[in-house]
Write a protein that holds these residues in place. Structure first.
Motif, short mmCIF file in Angstrom:
data_model
loop_
_atom_site.label_atom_id
_atom_site.label_comp_id
_atom_site.label_asym_id
_atom_site.label_seq_id
_atom_site.Cartn_x
_atom_site.Cartn_y
_atom_site.Cartn_z
N ALA A 82 17.77 6.37 -0.68
CA ALA A 82 16.64 7.29 -0.83
C ALA A 82 15.32 6.57 -0.67
N VAL A 83 15.19 5.38 -1.25
CA VAL A 83 13.96 4.60 -1.12
C VAL A 83 13.75 4.17 0.33
N THR A 84 14.83 3.71 0.97
CA THR A 84 14.76 3.27 2.36
C THR A 84 14.34 4.42 3.28
N ALA A 85 14.90 5.59 3.06
CA ALA A 85 14.54 6.75 3.88
C ALA A 85 13.08 7.11 3.71
N GLU A 86 12.57 6.99 2.50
CA GLU A 86 11.16 7.31 2.25
C GLU A 86 10.25 6.31 2.96
N ILE A 87 10.63 5.05 2.97
CA ILE A 87 9.85 4.01 3.65
C ILE A 87 9.82 4.27 5.15
N GLY A 89 0.81 -1.21 0.00
CA GLY A 89 0.00 0.00 0.00
C GLY A 89 0.85 1.26 0.00
N HIS A 90 2.10 1.18 0.46
CA HIS A 90 2.99 2.32 0.46
C HIS A 90 3.60 2.46 -0.94
N THR A 91 3.83 3.67 -1.39
CA THR A 91 4.35 3.89 -2.74
C THR A 91 5.59 4.77 -2.70
N PRO A 92 6.71 4.25 -2.25
CA PRO A 92 7.92 5.07 -2.10
C PRO A 92 8.44 5.64 -3.41
#
Length: 447
Positions: free
Chosen positions: A442-447, A383-386
């Motif tokens: 960057a993706v990890t930080a957004e998650i 459901g999350h869209t990083p």
């Protein structure tokens, strides 16, 4: 209900958790049954195969209940490779085929794959229509029209015979010592039988499924044990399948592993030399190595790329009239013989090349030097869209600029797991690592 259940290869998830529950499987069976019985006529049928996961019993029963409730007659094949379902769907004149498998995933996952009456996997549009039926009331059959279920005991033998016919007439595998790793999966009986009957000296691995050990420390996704055994036992070659036997990895006599790109390079080269490669085209996904593309270019052949998923490879092959395709992960599709990826078929074709040329596996399968490729996965919550984050998009754009003219970057969501896959290719190892790590961060930080 939107097209959210189906991923790149049917429905998949952890057994007994949404969407892979018995209740959902029953409704999927009923919806698919209603979809394929739209003309209202009688005598509709479905074939169902499975791999060796414990949960396969549960889903087999649930799907059977769903299909029979809408008037479909069910033919149960038991444990057979995924390509056997594609084959038997057509040969048994069924309306639909179903494979219960999560392919290369661990035992606690399972999945449901659909084949149409032509033996090819269903299109996105057909899956969307089936899912739309799930959102409403599914009309059951009248009591007198409920379907029947019957177990088919010789399904794997029919498939075995088909595989053996793909070996050129008069060619045998005598003198070849072949390790076959069946991943404790669907081909645990089929693959050793076929190779032995073709004359090979067979060393079997991964042929003792217990419901929990499928793909565990074995098979095409974990080749270390097989590679060591090939060397220790003096085998000429190793063939590693995955849990449902639609993928393959080849191990040469030195223990070196060759992926789907190297196998496709060999097949394309041989088929082109024999004027059998239609259009001079090999179809592969965006994940295939740049080295494969360069190899083909150097021989006047062309690589046609598709989104990830062997279904999309096959769809492109059918549109273009091409007959060879596959994925780096080991799906090899040869539509002269089969409607979907077939690991055992590809393994037999590789053995045919060894027998016909007299060359060792190492001389045949390592056709090009791969451009260094790095893949890292980032798990996220469903459901999350990083990837929609502006910051992530900015980092990705900067990474693409850094690689311009030196390599390529591919970022995508997995179609079978909640993962963001970050892959790059570049001959500069330092730049390769920097680009991938920057995007992953960057993706990890957004998650």
């Amino acid at each position: 209900m939107g097209n959210s259940l189906f991923g790149t290869d049917g429905v998949r998830g952890r057994a007994n958790s949404y969407p892979m529950t018995a209740e959902i499987a029953l409704r999927i069976g009923a919806a698919a049954g209603r979809y394929f019985r739209r003309d209202g006529s009688a005598a509709h049928r479905v074939v169902i195969g499975k791999d060796t996961r414990l949960s396969g019993y549960m889903f087999e029963n649930a799907l059977t209940a769903g299909f029979t409730s809408t008037g479909m007659n069910v033919f149960l094949l038991g444990p057979v490779p995924t390509p056997a379902v594609g084959l038997l769907t057509t040969s048994m004149r069924a309306d639909v085929g179903v494979m219960i498998s999560a392919s290369h995933n661990p035992h606690h996952d399972n999945g449901i794959k659909f084949f149409g009456p032509d033996g090819f996997k269903l299109s996105d549009e057909a899956e969307a229509e089936i899912e739309a039926l799930l959102g409403g009331d599914i009309e059951p059959a009248q009591a007198e029209n409920i379907g029947r279920a019957k177990r088919i005991d010789d399904g794997r033998f029919r498939y075995n015979e088909r595989i053996k016919t793909t070996l050129p007439a008069g060619l045998r595998l005598d003198g070849l010592k072949v390790l076959i790793d069946c991943a404790n999966g669907a081909a645990y009986r089929t693959a050793p039988e076929v190779l032995w009957e073709l004359g090979a000296d067979v060393v079997p691995m991964g042929v003792a499924p217990d419901g929990f050990n499928i793909n565990k420390g074995c098979g095409s996704t974990d080749t270390a044990a097989a590679a060591a055994a090939v060397v220790a036992q003096g085998c000429d070659v190793g063939i590693c399948l995955d849990g449902d036997a639609d993928r393959v990895m080849i191990i040469d006599e030195t223990g070196k592993v060759a992926d789907g790109d190297q196998i496709m390079a060999l097949f394309a080269e041989r088929m082109a030399a024999e004027d059998r490669l239609r259009g001079g085209v090999l179809v592969a996904t965006v994940m295939s190595n740049l080295g494969l593309e360069r190899f083909l270019d150097g021989r006047g052949l062309r690589l046609e790329r598709t989104p990830v998923g062997d279904r999309y490879v096959v769809e492109a092959m059918r549109r273009g009239g091409w007959n060879l395709g596959g994925e780096q992960s080991g799906h090899i599709v040869m539509t002269d013989y089969a409607t979907t990826g077939d690991g055992l078929l590809a393994g037999v074709q590789f053995l045919a090349a060894m027998a016909a040329t007299g060359q060792r596996a190492s001389a045949l399968v390592h056709k090009f030097d791969a451009v260094p490729q790095l893949l890292k996965n980032v798990r996220y919550q469903t459901g999350h869209t990083p990837l929609e984050s502006k910051n992530v998009q900015k980092v990705i754009a900067a990474a693409e600029v850094a690689l311009m003219g030196k390599g390529r970057l591919l970022i995508r969501k997995s179609g079978t797991e909640p993962l963001i896959r970050v892959m790059a290719e570049c001959e500069d190892d330092g730049l390769l690592l920097q680009v991938v790590d920057t995007v992953v961060a960057a993706v990890t930080a957004e998650i």
